[in-house]
Structure formats: C-alpha cells, structure tokens
Design a protein around this motif. Structure first.
Motif, PDB file in Angstrom:
ATOM      1  N   MET A   1       0.909   4.077  -2.907  1.00 40.68           N
ATOM      2  CA  MET A   1       0.570   5.460  -2.568  1.00 40.68           C
ATOM      3  C   MET A   1       1.703   6.425  -2.905  1.00 40.68           C
ATOM      4  O   MET A   1       1.468   7.577  -3.282  1.00 40.68           O
ATOM      5  CB  MET A   1       0.230   5.559  -1.080  1.00 40.68           C
TER       6      MET A   1
ATOM      7  N   PRO B   1      -0.681   8.426  -8.568  1.00 38.66           N
ATOM      8  CA  PRO B   1      -1.631   9.471  -8.185  1.00 38.66           C
ATOM      9  C   PRO B   1      -2.812   8.872  -7.430  1.00 38.66           C
ATOM     10  O   PRO B   1      -3.081   7.665  -7.544  1.00 38.66           O
ATOM     11  CB  PRO B   1      -2.073  10.059  -9.532  1.00 38.66           C
ATOM     12  N   LYS B   2      -3.510   9.702  -6.682  1.00 39.02           N
ATOM     13  CA  LYS B   2      -4.590   9.207  -5.816  1.00 39.02           C
ATOM     14  C   LYS B   2      -5.641   8.429  -6.603  1.00 39.02           C
ATOM     15  O   LYS B   2      -6.096   7.367  -6.170  1.00 39.02           O
ATOM     16  CB  LYS B   2      -5.248  10.381  -5.081  1.00 39.02           C
ATOM     17  N   ARG B   3      -6.020   8.963  -7.788  1.00 41.69           N
ATOM     18  CA  ARG B   3      -7.056   8.297  -8.582  1.00 41.69           C
ATOM     19  C   ARG B   3      -6.575   6.923  -9.063  1.00 41.69           C
ATOM     20  O   ARG B   3      -7.305   5.932  -8.990  1.00 41.69           O
ATOM     21  CB  ARG B   3      -7.427   9.177  -9.771  1.00 41.69           C
ATOM     22  N   ASP B   4      -5.330   6.878  -9.571  1.00 41.50           N
ATOM     23  CA  ASP B   4      -4.770   5.602 -10.039  1.00 41.50           C
ATOM     24  C   ASP B   4      -4.568   4.628  -8.876  1.00 41.50           C
ATOM     25  O   ASP B   4      -4.722   3.410  -9.039  1.00 41.50           O
ATOM     26  CB  ASP B   4      -3.448   5.845 -10.745  1.00 41.50           C
ATOM     27  N   TYR B   5      -4.222   5.169  -7.708  1.00 39.08           N
ATOM     28  CA  TYR B   5      -4.053   4.319  -6.525  1.00 39.08           C
ATOM     29  C   TYR B   5      -5.361   3.628  -6.150  1.00 39.08           C
ATOM     30  O   TYR B   5      -5.388   2.425  -5.863  1.00 39.08           O
ATOM     31  CB  TYR B   5      -3.538   5.157  -5.348  1.00 39.08           C
ATOM     32  N   GLU B   6      -6.463   4.399  -6.171  1.00 36.14           N
ATOM     33  CA  GLU B   6      -7.765   3.819  -5.828  1.00 36.14           C
ATOM     34  C   GLU B   6      -8.186   2.762  -6.845  1.00 36.14           C
ATOM     35  O   GLU B   6      -8.721   1.717  -6.478  1.00 36.14           O
ATOM     36  CB  GLU B   6      -8.834   4.925  -5.744  1.00 36.14           C
TER      37      GLU B   6
ATOM     38  N   LYS C   1       0.829  -1.212   0.000  1.00 35.65           N
ATOM     39  CA  LYS C   1       0.000   0.000   0.000  1.00 35.65           C
ATOM     40  C   LYS C   1       0.858   1.254   0.000  1.00 35.65           C
ATOM     41  O   LYS C   1       0.591   2.213  -0.742  1.00 35.65           O
ATOM     42  CB  LYS C   1      -0.930   0.003   1.219  1.00 35.65           C
ATOM     43  N   SER C   2       1.900   1.271   0.825  1.00 38.24           N
ATOM     44  CA  SER C   2       2.788   2.436   0.893  1.00 38.24           C
ATOM     45  C   SER C   2       3.481   2.670  -0.443  1.00 38.24           C
ATOM     46  O   SER C   2       3.623   3.815  -0.893  1.00 38.24           O
ATOM     47  CB  SER C   2       3.833   2.226   1.991  1.00 38.24           C
TER      48      SER C   2
ATOM     49  N   ARG D   1      -5.991  -0.328  -6.261  1.00 34.59           N
ATOM     50  CA  ARG D   1      -6.442  -1.020  -5.041  1.00 34.59           C
ATOM     51  C   ARG D   1      -7.727  -1.801  -5.294  1.00 34.59           C
ATOM     52  O   ARG D   1      -7.876  -2.937  -4.830  1.00 34.59           O
ATOM     53  CB  ARG D   1      -6.659   0.019  -3.937  1.00 34.59           C
TER      54      ARG D   1
END
Length: 385
Positions: free
Chosen positions: A216, A220-225, A212-213, A228
């Motif tokens: 992150m 980018p936040k959108r690609d991370y979500e 996860k780290s 995940r």
C-alpha cells in the motif's frame, strides 16, 4: 522529436547497450554470484515451503474444528492447530523413516539379490508362452541366457545390495556432508530451515499485515489491488494443488501398498512408494510407475504382475472417481494439453520438484491471462456497442 529528446533517447540506448554487453561479458561471474545468493537463501526458501505445508494442515484443522465442533477462531486455538500441524508432519516423517524405509530397503535388497533368478524364470515363462510363435520362440532359444544369469550379475547385484544396506551409502552421505560442511553446516541449514518455518507459521498474521502495508505504501491503489488479486490467486492455487496432490499421492500409495499386502504381491511397500511418487506427475505418472512395478513383479511371477496391474486399475478407478475430485478437485483449472507442456518444462529445469512447482505456476499464468483476455474482450464489446 526535438534535439533534447533525441539526446536522451541516444543516452538510454547507449546505457542499455553497455548493460547488455557487460552482462554477456561477465555472464559466468553473474551466474556464479546468483548461485551463491541462491545457496545462501536456500534454508529460507525451504523454510518458507515447510511453513506453507504447516499452514495448509493448520487451516484444514481449524476449518474442520469450526465445522464439526462449532469452535471459534481464536488466537489460542489457532496456535494449538499450528502445533498439531507440526506434530502431524513430524509424526508422518518419523513413521516413514522408522517403518517404511527399512521395508523398502529390504525389498530393494531382495530384488537385487534375486534378479538373476528372476531373469531366468521370466525367460523360461516366455519360452512356454511363445511355443506357437515360431519366429519369437526361435529368437528366444538363440539368446545367451547365461549372460543374464551368470555369476557376474549375481556378484554385481550382491555388491549393490550390500552397498545400499551397509557402509557404501554411508560413505556417500559422508562425502556429501564433508562437501557441504566446507561452506555451511548441513545440520545448521536444517536447523535454520525448521526454525524459520516455525517463525513464519506462528507470525503469519504479522507477515501478511506488513506485506499489505508495504504494498500500500509503494504502489498506486490500482496496482495494489491487482497485486493483491495476483497474490491471492497464487496462494489459492498452490494451496489447492500442493496440498491436494500430496494428499492424493499418500492415499494412492497407501491403497496400493494395502492391496499388495492383501493379495500377497511381492515388494508391497516398494511398489506403493514408487506409485505414490509417480502420482506427483498428473495424468500418466502413476500409470507409468505402476507398469514399471508390474514389470519387475512379473519377472518373479508373471501372474502376480498381471494381478498387480488389474489391482492398480481398480484402485485408480475408485481413486479417480471418488477420492481425487474431493481431494484435489478442479481448483487448479488447467487444461490437460497445457499440463503436458508444464511437465516437460519443469522436468527439464528442476526434475521432479520442477514438475510439482511448474504446474501451479503455469496454472496461475493461464488464469491471469484468461482474466486479462476476458477483460479486454469486454472492453472491445463496450466500445463497439
């Protein structure tokens, strides 16, 4: 487009063309290098798969303990469930090697030894059944049955059975071991696989946290979500499919073996194993395996072969209506017509392992594409409104 942008585009096109040309020219060396990398990583891949199996059993033990005994999910209890999962897997393996395999080998030896006599008795039975069908009866009478029951076949079957239960198989395994030992010890690979699976199992929280780290930090936040969500979907589908399918195969094999022992059908352990392995292929795998077993049983006793098929149909009805929905359910969410495509592709690429892996992989792709289609359609509707 100005001159500078055109120059950049041409440079990229030249680099891409050179890359493709080098890839084609050195294709065999690249494949060989990738094969070497894959061989080197093989213990870690198998270790990851073994840890995945351990984790499924451990999670189920923990879930049922919380549900039935009102336990709290603590670190000590999680460690105990991990140890119990490992013990369960190795106990099943030990029981299979110590109890089931000797009976299966005995069944194979008996089948091969009695094969010529089985062919002759099956031939006599067919002659009696086809008395009123002149064309088939005359064709059977003109067959040279000695070609199927002479001493040559008898000697071949005895040699094969002797090879299976005595030194021939050991010589083969010795040859394989000598080949593997030139690059990497087989025992070392097994040891690394088991140790790596233990390390993954007992440090899975750390692995998840670090993954996860890492995501992150670099996404980018959108690609991370999105990443995940995809990883959660893959883990859920593989857990449901692999765990559920293997459990269902074990149950079906046990039911077929038990039913065969009760009805005194020959080769009970062998047919149970064959049907259980066949059940790894959804929809028709178990049925094809059962028909193959019934054919060999029928050569010993046609009535027993028919009894086996009737018994299998009854077991499959019970298993399909009451056991399968609770064990596997509809969690994979993959239409039957696409399952056939996944089976065909997987079988051609990696055999039975490809069949097992490609169905959940294709199911993940199917669900991700379905989600994307629904999202795009919803956007189109919102724009049109």
């Amino acid at each position: 487009m100005d001159l500078h942008e055109k120059e950049k585009m041409y440079q990229r096109l030249i680099v891409f063309t050179l890359f493709i040309g080098m890839f084609i020219y050195y294709f065999e060396k690249i494949v060989s290098f990738l094969g070497w990398i894959g061989t080197m990583c093989l213990p870690f891949l198998f270790g990851t798969g073994l840890a995945f199996v351990f984790n499924i059993i451990s999670n189920n033990l923990m879930r049922y303990s919380i549900k039935w005994f009102d336990f709290k999910d603590t670190k000590i209890k999680r460690m105990i469930s991990n140890i119990l999962a490992i013990c369960i897997v190795f106990a099943i393996f030990a029981a299979f090697v110590g109890i089931v395999i000797p009976k299966i080998l005995f069944s194979i030896q008996t089948l091969l030894t009695n094969f010529p006599q089985m062919i002759y008795e099956f031939y006599i039975w067919l002659l009696g059944v086809t008395k009123n069908v002149d064309v088939v009866h005359d064709f059977l009478k003109n067959l040279d049955i000695n070609a199927f029951s002479n001493s040559a076949i008898d000697n071949v079957s005895k040699k094969i059975s002797s090879w299976l239960v005595s030194g021939g198989a050991n010589d083969l395994f010795g040859s394989i071991y000598s080949i593997l030992s030139t690059t990497f010890s087989w025992f070392a690979q097994v040891f690394i696989t088991i140790v790596f699976s233990f390390l993954l199992l007992f440090n899975k929280e750390q692995v998840v946290r670090e993954t996860k780290s890492l995501l992150m930090a670099y996404l980018p936040k959108r690609d991370y979500e999105k990443t995940r969500h995809v990883l959660k979907l893959i883990i859920r589908i593989f857990t449901s499919y692999v765990g559920g399918t293997c459990t269902e195969c074990l149950i079906l094999a046990s039911l077929v073996t038990t039913g065969s022992l009760i009805l005194k059908i020959p080769y009970a352990f062998l047919v149970g194993l064959v049907v259980g392995i066949g059940a790894l292929v959804p929809m028709f795998g178990a049925l094809v395996a059962a028909l193959l077993c019934a054919f060999f049983i029928a050569m010993t006793d046609p009535i027993q072969g028919l009894t086996f098929i009737i018994m299998f149909i009854c077991i499959q009805q019970v298993e399909g209506n009451f056991i399968y929905p609770h064990v596997v359910g509809k969690s994979v969410g993959f239409p039957p017509m696409y399952i056939i495509v996944a089976i065909t592709i997987g079988a051609n690429i990696a055999g039975i392992i490809g069949i097992i892996i490609f169905i959940p992989i294709c199911s993940c792709i199917y669900q991700l594409v379905s989600e994307d289609v629904l999202s795009r359609l919803q956007t189109v509707r919102e724009v049109s409104d």
